[in-house]
Structures are given as structure tokens and as C-alpha cells.
Design a protein around this motif. Structure first.
Motif, mmCIF file in Angstrom:
data_model
loop_
_atom_site.group_PDB
_atom_site.id
_atom_site.type_symbol
_atom_site.label_atom_id
_atom_site.label_comp_id
_atom_site.label_asym_id
_atom_site.label_seq_id
_atom_site.Cartn_x
_atom_site.Cartn_y
_atom_site.Cartn_z
ATOM 1 N N THR A 30 32.066 56.417 24.803
ATOM 2 C CA THR A 30 33.123 55.757 25.566
ATOM 3 C C THR A 30 32.661 55.350 26.961
ATOM 4 O O THR A 30 32.892 54.219 27.402
ATOM 5 C CB THR A 30 34.349 56.677 25.674
ATOM 6 N N LEU A 31 32.017 56.269 27.678
ATOM 7 C CA LEU A 31 31.571 55.963 29.029
ATOM 8 C C LEU A 31 30.424 54.958 29.018
ATOM 9 O O LEU A 31 30.379 54.034 29.833
ATOM 10 C CB LEU A 31 31.142 57.246 29.744
ATOM 11 N N GLN A 32 29.486 55.127 28.107
ATOM 12 C CA GLN A 32 28.327 54.237 28.052
ATOM 13 C C GLN A 32 28.739 52.783 27.795
ATOM 14 O O GLN A 32 28.109 51.858 28.301
ATOM 15 C CB GLN A 32 27.349 54.698 26.967
ATOM 16 N N ASN A 33 29.799 52.600 27.010
ATOM 17 C CA ASN A 33 30.255 51.246 26.709
ATOM 18 C C ASN A 33 30.855 50.542 27.917
ATOM 19 O O ASN A 33 31.069 49.330 27.883
ATOM 20 C CB ASN A 33 31.273 51.278 25.562
ATOM 21 N N ARG A 34 31.141 51.283 28.983
ATOM 22 C CA ARG A 34 31.691 50.670 30.197
ATOM 23 C C ARG A 34 30.605 50.184 31.149
ATOM 24 O O ARG A 34 30.890 49.446 32.097
ATOM 25 C CB ARG A 34 32.573 51.679 30.945
ATOM 26 N N LEU A 35 29.373 50.581 30.930
ATOM 27 C CA LEU A 35 28.313 50.328 31.900
ATOM 28 C C LEU A 35 27.891 48.865 31.933
ATOM 29 O O LEU A 35 27.757 48.219 30.899
ATOM 30 C CB LEU A 35 27.093 51.194 31.565
ATOM 31 N N LYS A 36 27.671 48.377 33.161
ATOM 32 C CA LYS A 36 27.144 47.036 33.382
ATOM 33 C C LYS A 36 26.193 47.112 34.565
ATOM 34 O O LYS A 36 26.594 47.476 35.673
ATOM 35 C CB LYS A 36 28.269 46.044 33.677
ATOM 36 N N GLU A 37 24.936 46.774 34.310
ATOM 37 C CA GLU A 37 23.930 46.874 35.360
ATOM 38 C C GLU A 37 24.274 45.954 36.530
ATOM 39 O O GLU A 37 24.700 44.809 36.339
ATOM 40 C CB GLU A 37 22.562 46.510 34.795
#
Length: 365
Positions: A71-78
Motif C-alpha cells: 500500500t505505501l510503496q504504491n504511493r511513492l513518486k520519485e
């Protein structure tokens, strides 16, 4: 070098709790996966993530996998800033800090008529991301690589796609030989899924925006090789066939690819819409031709109408694809074409009886 998406951040007070064993929220800039390009996807539950802390020191954190939902990883944007809550060396929550660069592009959604279930709107939706979206392998897929990401169920062209297109030029390669500066998942994982759309990401987003008017529902992104059959047999949206009688709006699964049919020209060439790579460059959603003749009618139409996207057109050439590959329905049981049920997607404008040029004039209005 990678060009990070520029974004103007809105600062906000970030409340914390002194009573929790976790650290209060801190505003941090996400820098990417530690050792990106050298990590194997089978180890992604143990990945570490790079953040620039408020004290300008780079810090590395783990993240919980949420039982494989990431869930958290899918929110990441560099290159984007997050309000991050940590417990020890693990991030337990993070919230994207909204920015003006994203908010000002909300008007792009007006190019799409969400939830209007007609064949014309399907094709109008398909051309909406053209000229403003790049090809990213795994683009519009989620972190766990088993379906669509948030952009695949976004209403309108996702601002992430537009930002990434605008932050790159003709030198962009979807697969740079150097994994440290590439957007390609050399070992099966791509943290830049949100930046663009691959073939199934593009078709899945198009189908979603045609059938739905609210974001965040069930994604239609799936393996390109099974999409045509799955839309028919699992979603019951139409029929699946392995014959060569392709019609306007058909979705075609072939070896390693999926595309949408615009129409067949008088000389037998096929005009299609798909997201693909042009000679190693990540040119993304576009019109192309399927023919043995590089000067066929479909190729001429594709060139003429893609020229309406000048920023795209100066970078890329129109592609003419090999019929032996693009019409290969025999080598696997799931290769073939999906045809929409008229009860699901009616054709009030009679597109199936029109020439490809007449269809393009309608959908480019």
C-alpha cells in the motif's frame, strides 16, 4: 541523466504525536529505491527507500508490505515530497504533499468524457493521452506487478504522465543500457510505473475511462497476451474471436502486445492505436499502421493525424508494423481480438461503417 519531474510544493504544518512510539510526521523528499537497477523484484519486500530528511541528510527506510498489497510503496513518486511517519528504521505511514504542478493540470480531464459508453467515446478517449505520454515498461502497473496502479483508474489523462513527457525530450530511451539512469526494470521491478503507460496500461486506462466516471475502481490493466479473451470471458463485455475480421474498437492480443483497432483502409492496411516504442525511444500512445507497405494508406493517415501533436511529432516517426506479427492469432490460444457487445458499447455514429479517415475526423473533433 534522469530528469525528475519538477513540482512546486505546498507547505503545510504536519502534526505529530508525542505519545506514540513512532516518530512524528516529517516532510521528506523521496529519492528512489536504494541500489535501483541492482535489486531483484523477488526481494522487493526487503527493499530500502531513499528520502531526503529535513536536515538535508539522506536517510534509508524499510516499508511494511501490507501482506503483499504494498500500500505505501504504491504511493511513492520519485522527486515528490511526502509527510512521513516512522517507527525506528521503518516507514509506517506516508502522505503525498499535494503540489501546484499537479493541481493545475486537472483541466486535462476535460479531454475525456468519463463513463460515456459509446464506441466513439472509446476512440476519443484513446487519443487523449497521445502526444503527452511516454512509453514506460510497466507503466500503469502497480508495485506488486499484478494489476493496475492508481493512474490506471484515474479519470482523465494522469498529470504524472504529462509531467514526465514535458520533463523529457527526444533523447529519452525507455531502456537505457545503464540501469542506474534507466527507467526500465532490468531485474523485474520498475519504480517509475507512474510516469507513463505501456501497451496494456494504455488500453486498460482507456477502457476504464470509457466505462467509469469515478476514479479508483477495479483496474482493467492485465497481461497484454490475455486482455482480449479476459474482457470477453471474465468481464463479459463482448466476444472473443481468432478470425481476421477486425472491426473498429476491437482490442487485439498478440505476442507480447495489445492494441486497439481504428479501422481497415481500402488497400487492406490496418490503422491502430497503441502504446509502443519507436526504434528504442519511448514514444508512447500513438496511431500506427499494420501493413507490408511502408507507404500504405494507414501509415499516411497515422502520419497526418499524429502531426496534430507537434511536440510528439518532432521527436518520433510513424510506425508501420509487420502483419505476420500483429495478426498472429494462431501461436497461442489467448491471441485474438475482442469485439464489444453493442449492449455495452453502442455505435450511435455508425463508425463501423465508415472509413478510417472518416473515423479520425469524428474522434479528433
Amino acid at each position: 541523466m534522469k530528469r525528475l519531474i519538477p513540482i512546486i510544493l505546498l507547505e503545510a504544518a504536519l502534526p505529530g504525536s508525542g505519545r506514540c512510539p513512532q516518530r512524528p510526521q516529517e516532510s521528506m523528499l523521496y529519492l528512489g529505491v536504494v541500489n535501483y537497477g541492482a535489486n531483484d523484484s523477488i526481494d522487493k519486500a526487503d527493499f530500502q527507500f531513499r528520502f531526503l530528511a529535513p536536515d538535508s541528510v539522506e536517510r534509508h527506510f524499510y516499508m511494511d508490505t501490507d501482506n503483499g498489497h504494498f500500500t505505501l510503496q504504491n504511493r511513492l513518486k520519485e522527486g515528490h515530497r511526502f509527510a512521513v511517519t516512522t517507527r525506528g528504521d521503518t516507514i509506517v505511514d506516508l502522505r503525498f504533499v499535494e503540489g501546484r504542478a499537479t493541481a493545475r493540470r486537472d483541466s486535462i480531464a476535460s479531454a475525456v468524457i468519463p463513463g460515456k459508453k459509446t464506441l466513439t467515446n472509446l476512440l476519443k478517449t484513446a487519443i487523449a493521452p497521445m502526444g503527452r505520454t511516454l512509453y514506460v515498461f510497466g507503466g500503469a502497473w502497480n508495485w506488486q506487478d499484478n494489476g493496475g496502479d492508481a493512474n490506471s483508474t484515474t479519470i482523465g489523462v494522469p498529470p504524472d504522465w504529462i509531467d514526465f513527457f514535458n520533463s523529457n525530450d527526444a533523447s529519452y530511451e525507455y531502456k537505457n543500457p545503464d540501469p542506474t539512469i534507466s527507467y526500465y526494470p532490468f531485474l523485474g521491478y520498475n519504480e517509475y510505473h507512474y510516469c507513463g503507460a505501456d501497451c496494456s496500461g494504455f488500453v486498460g486506462w482507456t477502457v476504464y475511462n470509457t466505462l467509469h466516471d469515478q476514479p479508483g475502481g477495479q483496474s482493467y490493466v492485465m497481461s497484454s497476451r490475455i486482455m482480449a479473451q479476459t474482457l470477453a470471458d471474465t468481464y463479459h463485455l463482448g466476444t472473443f474471436s481468432k478470425d481476421q475480421d477486425l472491426m473498429t474498437g476491437d482490442i487485439v492480443s498478440m505476442p507480447g502486445h495489445v492494441y486497439m483497432v481504428i479501422g481497415r483502409c481500402d488497400d487492406g492496411s490496418l490503422l491502430i492505436a497503441h502504446s509502443t516504442v519507436n526504434h528504442g525511444q519511448g514514444s508512447g500512445p500513438q496511431l500506427s499502421a499494420v501493413s507490408d507497405d511502408p507507404n500504405c494508406e494507414a501509415a499516411e493517415l497515422a502520419r497526418r493525424y499524429m502531426a496534430r501533436f507537434p511536440e510528439w511529432h518532432v521527436r518520433y516517426d510513424t510506425m508501420v508494423k509487420d502483419p505476420a506479427v500483429y495478426l498472429d492469432f494462431a501461436s497461442q490460444p489467448t491471441y485474438g481480438h475482442f469485439t464489444w457487445s453493442p449492449d455495452i458499447l453502442p455505435d450511435p455514429d455508425g463508425l463501423k461503417d465508415k472509413t478510417p479517415q472518416e473515423i479520425l475526423e469524428i474522434i479528433f473533433q
